[in-house]
Structure formats: structure tokens, C-alpha cells
Design an enzyme around this catalytic site. Structure first.
Site, short mmCIF file in Angstrom:
data_model
loop_
_atom_site.label_atom_id
_atom_site.label_comp_id
_atom_site.label_asym_id
_atom_site.label_seq_id
_atom_site.Cartn_x
_atom_site.Cartn_y
_atom_site.Cartn_z
N GLU A 189 -0.87 -1.34 3.23
CA GLU A 189 -0.86 -0.23 3.51
C GLU A 189 -2.28 0.44 3.59
OE1 GLU A 189 0.14 4.33 1.74
OE2 GLU A 189 -0.34 2.55 0.36
N ASP A 194 0.65 -1.72 -1.35
CA ASP A 194 0.38 -0.26 -1.70
C ASP A 194 -0.98 -0.06 -1.96
OD1 ASP A 194 1.35 2.67 -1.69
OD2 ASP A 194 0.82 2.33 -4.01
N ASP A 214 5.67 8.86 2.95
CA ASP A 214 4.61 9.57 2.53
C ASP A 214 4.13 10.82 3.66
OD1 ASP A 214 3.84 8.38 0.17
OD2 ASP A 214 2.90 6.37 1.44
#
Length: 570
Positions: free
Chosen positions: A356, A327, A423
Site C-alpha cells: 500500500e 499496510d 480509505d
């Protein structure tokens, strides 16, 4: 000839080993500016008077984005060090020679004016990727909303819209019970967003990295999930939230309590005390996105880095997970990720490491940090092509070729190609709930090379706007599912599995028609030849030369035309 557009560096992007003794050399030029390129090579240390080691290799255009042609040549060498330069001829017939970042009117003879490639160094830097992951299909799960082993009323589970705090009691045992569904769909890899102890539904504010959140289950549940997935021939990837912690994490609690005297002060980036963490005010410490409940870790501190690497290694050793999705990976230093890779690969050499990142990430993908990224370039390109329709068919392919031309060639089969995620708004929502566009987006995602990442529920037309509404409860009631869309996804995944030319084949032919929105591709692998068609606009496009061929999507005879937002495979 546009000299300023001619670009080459003797580094891991433009000159790299694909295997021992085999190298790929790449050169960039302005699109449609150059007629031909020849690569000239010779041994650095053997004088020509003793042995003439000079060779020439034609270079071909491997990719073309919207502005640049990427020339490539694969060569076999057995030297200590290679010297080389390029001979370029433009469309007017003018020739120039390019070596060591300078241009010359005459053929280069001095090795000091050539580019330099030490063979052993480049071979030792070779990008080693986990072979099992190439072109595999990823299925993303948001654990608190995917499946549960508890009794939940339909009016709660299927509520729309949904907010951050809604508790649907999703669990690891619920996921275990749905593994056969994921396998039958055709997915290979299960990727779960965070499952560690946290007081939120999304779990991106971790309180305890060594504890599964009790609402999800236990370490034993995770072990069983991984074991059962492996028995089905599937893999499991966890979400590593190592950029920041929650405020209940032990180190940040200590900072809160002891302030300047805390022994964990250097674990974070504290600007001043007392700590400011009120909503609506800028925190007095670095955070993720100015979110006060997500303080940013200082991974330049060796103790902090040791902790994170131990966590990542622990779950591989304890539960045999197959890798990590990282992340906010681009907000952590290259120094840390280089160390992280070495440590994780020492525990499990074929573990998959995926970052990410929402923009181009070439600096993280040189073989010593990550194995792949969530390919948001693909996401944006599909949206611009089909949702806003601001992107032409040729520019769409140009965007894909930008990634291919600027990354190691092996990475094409490892990029996580997504059309939505936890997201973003659901693609179906963004496309105005037009199922034709959803099908075409799925076809582009599932029929091209890479690791397509399906966000849970896309295959049954689960809707939802921007976060948090994109995180609704999975549609398990068949009466709520779009069964036609589910069958379409299963068909695409079956075609992908049965015809490896789609993902591993050579791109033999490709063209677009921006007036009609048609994309045409031919791929070949040994005796297998496939044709792909994507019609990216409304209306009808006529293809009489293909009439009567069997369309693998639907397994029926092709009528010679494609309708609105339609795809076909022959």
C-alpha cells in the site's frame, strides 16, 4: 535539443533482462524534442580488431507522459558484458551522442565512454512475478461489513451513515456463503482487510497476529474459505499490518508495564516515559499517523523482524493463502522488505506481495521487494478526469504512461488499479451519485491492463462518504441494489475475460481529443483486434466511421455517437 531532459542509467529501471538473453533498454527525452534515437552496442571484452561486434538498433517511443518521451529497444545478447551508447537527432536535424552520462558531437569509439551492462548480473536480477496474478480482477472486502452468517435486522445492516463502532457482525462464514456471488461477478482474487484479533471494526490495530478475531470466526473458517475459493478458481490475499500493532499486543503491553526494563523496548520507537497516548496529544513514541493506539514497530530490530516474517509465513503454510497486501508499506525500510520477499517466496514461490502506497513507488518495485502496489496514481487520475474534471483526456493517458515509463514493463499487468477503497470516499459519492460517471470509471478500470480492484458494493451502487462512511454494510437486498449497474459490471468483466487483447494486446494506435474528451485506443493480439472508446465529458461525440459495428458493451449495433460519459468496445 534539451540535454538536461535526456536521462539514462545502466540500472534495473533503464536496462533490464526480460528473459534470458533478451534485454530492454530505455532512454528518456523531453516530449516532442527528439526526431530519432539509435542504440549502438558492442562487446566490452572482444577487441574490434579480432571481431567487429558493433550493432545498431532503432529505438521507438513506447510511452509519452505529459513531459517525457520514453524510448525503448528490445535486443538479444549473448556476452559477458555489453557496452552501449545513444545517437540522438532532434527536430532541427542536430545530432549528438550520449554515453556514460556525457554528450559528444562525434560517434563514441572508446568503450570507457559508453554505458555498461553486465549480462549475468542483470539476468540474475530479473523481476520474477507470479504468472497467475497478471491482469486478474481483485475484489476488496471489509470483513466486518460485507456478509454475516447471523441474523441482523435490516435497520442495523443498512444504516447510513455508519460509524467506526457499529457492529454488523460480519464473518468469514458470511463471506464463504457469498463466494459464488463474487465468482459470478467475474472477480478472480478475494482481498480482505485485516482479520486478526483486534478491538476495532477495521482491525488495523492488531492484538494477536496468530489468532483470527473471534467475531470473524476461526482458523478453520479461514482454511475453508481459502479451500472453497481455490475450488472456484479464485485466490485469497490477506492484509498484513506490519508497520504497527495495537496497544494490546503482547510486546507493547510489556513496554507499558515495565517501561525501561521491558525486554521488548527495542520492538518500538519509544521517546520517553511515562507513555503519552491520550487522544489529542502527540504520543511519546512513533505511531501510525500520530494515532496513539497504533504504535510503530521497529523492524530494524532482528527479533521484531523475525516475528513479523514468521507471522506472514505461518498463514501461508497453515491456510494456503496466496499472498499479502502490506499496510503502510512505504514507511518500512527496504532492508526489511528485501528480507521479507526472500522468506515469503521460500515458503510459496508464487505468493503475491502488494504494497500500500499512495505515491509513486518505483524504489519498491525493482524485483527484490514487492510484486505490485495499490495504484493510487490511477485512482487520482480517474478522479481528476471524471469527478473534478480538472484533467484532460490526453493528460490522463500521460499519467498512465508515466507509470509505464518508470517501471519494469512486466508490471503493467500487476498494478492494482482502484477508483476507491476502504480509505476513501466511495467513487459514486465523490461523483455526486452520477451513475454515468460510475460506469465510465468502471470501464476505465476494467477494460485496461492491470489488476482492477473493485471495492465491495461499487458494482451495486453502494454509497458512502469518507472513512468511516465508506464502510457500510453490503447491499444484499436486491431491492436496494442498482441491478442495471451490476449487469454493467458483469458485462465489462465478461468482455475483459473473453477478449485478452484488452489486457495483453499491443497498443497499435491511440489518440485523444481534449475538446470533446474522447480517448481512442486500438489493441491487437494475434488475430484479435479491439477498439476502445471512452467519452470523458458531457455532450455527444460523433464517430460515423464506426457506425454499425457491434458494441461489445450491450452487444448492440453502434449508432455512430457516444453520449455523456460513455464507453464502447468494438
Amino acid at each position: 535539443m534539451e540535454y538536461a531532459a535526456i536521462r539514462h542509467f545502466a540500472d534495473k529501471k533503464y536496462c533490464f533482462a526480460t528473459e534470458k538473453g533478451r534485454f530492454l533498454i530505455r532512454l528518456e527525452t523531453k516530449k516532442n524534442d527528439i526526431k530519432s534515437v539509435i542504440l549502438h552496442t558492442q562487446d566490452k571484452y572482444l577487441p574490434l580488431r579480432l571481431q567487429d561486434t558493433r550493432q545498431t538498433f532503432p529505438m521507438e517511443i513506447a510511452f509519452s507522459d505529459n513531459y517525457i518521451d520514453y524510448y525503448e529497444s528490445a535486443i538479444e545478447i549473448d556476452v559477458v558484458c555489453l557496452r552501449y551508447f545513444f545517437e540522438l537527432e532532434d527536430t532541427s536535424g542536430k545530432k549528438t551522442y550520449y554515453g556514460n552520462h556525457c554528450f559528444y558531437d562525434d560517434r563514441i569509439t572508446s568503450i570507457d565512454r559508453m554505458f555498461d551492462c553486465p549480462q549475468n548480473l542483470r539476468e540474475e536480477e530479473r523481476f520474477e512475478l507470479p504468472a497467475w496474478a497478471e491482469n486478474k480482477v481483485v475484489y476488496q472486502i471489509f470483513p466486518s461489513r460485507f456478509a454475516t452468517d447471523k441474523e441482523i435486522p435490516d435497520e442495523l445492516w443498512y444504516q447510513t451513515p455508519i460509524n467506526h463502532k457499529t457492529d454488523l457482525k460480519g464473518s468469514l462464514r458470511g463471506i464463504i456463503g457469498r463466494l459464488p456471488y463474487i465468482k459470478e461477478l467475474g472477480a478472480d482474487i478475494l482481498y480482505m482487510t485485516p482479520i486478526f484479533s483486534s478491538d476495532s471494526s477495521h482491525k488495523y490495530n492488531t492484538a494477536d497476529y496468530y489468532k483470527i478475531d473471534p467475531s470473524f470466526g476461526s482458523k478453520e473458517d479461514l482454511k475453508e474459505l481459502v479451500s472453497r475459493a481455490h475450488s472456484l478458481g479464485m485466490y485469497v490475499i490477506l492484509d498484513g499490518v506490519f508497520n504497527h500493532t495495537g496497544i494490546d499486543f503482547f510486546a507493547f503491553r510489556d513496554v507499558t508495564e515495565h517501561r525501561e526494563q521491558s525486554k521488548y523496548l527495542d520492538w518500538y520507537y519509544i521517546d520517553s516515559f511515562p507513555l503519552v497516548m491520550e487522544r489529542g496529544k502527540k504520543p511519546s513514541y512513533k505511531t501510525f499517523s500520530y494515532a496513539g493506539f497504533m504504535p510503530k514497530l521497529n523492524l530494524q530490530n532482528p527479533e521484531t523482524a523475525d516475528f513479523v516474517i514468521d507471522v506472514a509465513s505461518y498463514w501461508i503454510r497453515e491456510c494456503d493463502i496466496d499472498g499479502w497486501r502490506l499496510d503502510v508499506g512505504d514507511e518500512i525500510s527496504h532492508t526489511f522488505w528485501k528480507r521479507f520477499r526472500k522468506a515469503i517466496k521460500a515458503v510459496k514461490p508464487d505468493a503475491l506481495i502488494v504494497g500500500e502506497i499512495w505515491h509513486f513507488a518505483g524504489d519498491f518495485l525493482e524485483g527484490d521487494e514487492w510484486d505490485s502496489v495499490m495504484n493510487y496514481q490511477f485512482y487520482h487520475s480517474v478522479h481528476d478526469l471524471l469527478v473534478t474534471e480538472d484533467l484532460s483526456a490526453s493528460s490522463f493517458l500521460g499519467n498512465l504512461d508515466f507509470m509505464k515509463g518508470n517501471l519494469n514493463t512486466r508490471l503493467e499487468g500487476f498494478l492494482w488499479n482502484l477508483i476507491d477503497s476502504h480509505d476513501t470516499a466511495r467513487f459514486l459519492h465523490s461523483a455526486g451519485y452520477d451513475l454515468r460517471k460510475q460506469k465510465l470509471a468502471a470501464a476505465l478500470q476494467l477494460l485496461l491492463p492491470g489488476m482492477p480492484m473493485i471495492y465491495y458494493g461499487d458494482e451495486v451502487a453502494l454509497g458512502g462518504g469518507p472513512d468511516p462512511d465508506c464502510r457500510r454494510g453490503m447491499l444484499w437486498d436486491e431491492n436496494r441494489q442498482n441491478r442495471e449497474l451490476l449487469d454493467y459490471y458483469r458485462t465489462l468483466l465478461r468482455v475483459r475475460r473473453n477478449y485478452p487483447a484488452l489486457t495483453k494486446g499491443v497498443l497499435a494506435k491511440q489518440y485523444t481529443d481534449d475538446d470533446t474528451g474522447l480517448i481512442y485506443m486500438e489493441r491487437k493480439l494475434e488475430e484479435q483486434n479491439v477498439i476502445l472508446l471512452f467519452h470523458t465529458r458531457k455532450g455527444t461525440v460523433e464517430l460515423p466511421e464506426l457506425k454499425g459495428m457491434r458494441n461489445l458493451i450491450g452487444n448492440q449495433s453502434f449508432e455512430g455517437r457516444l453520449g455523456d460519459y460513455e464507453a464502447a468496445v468494438f
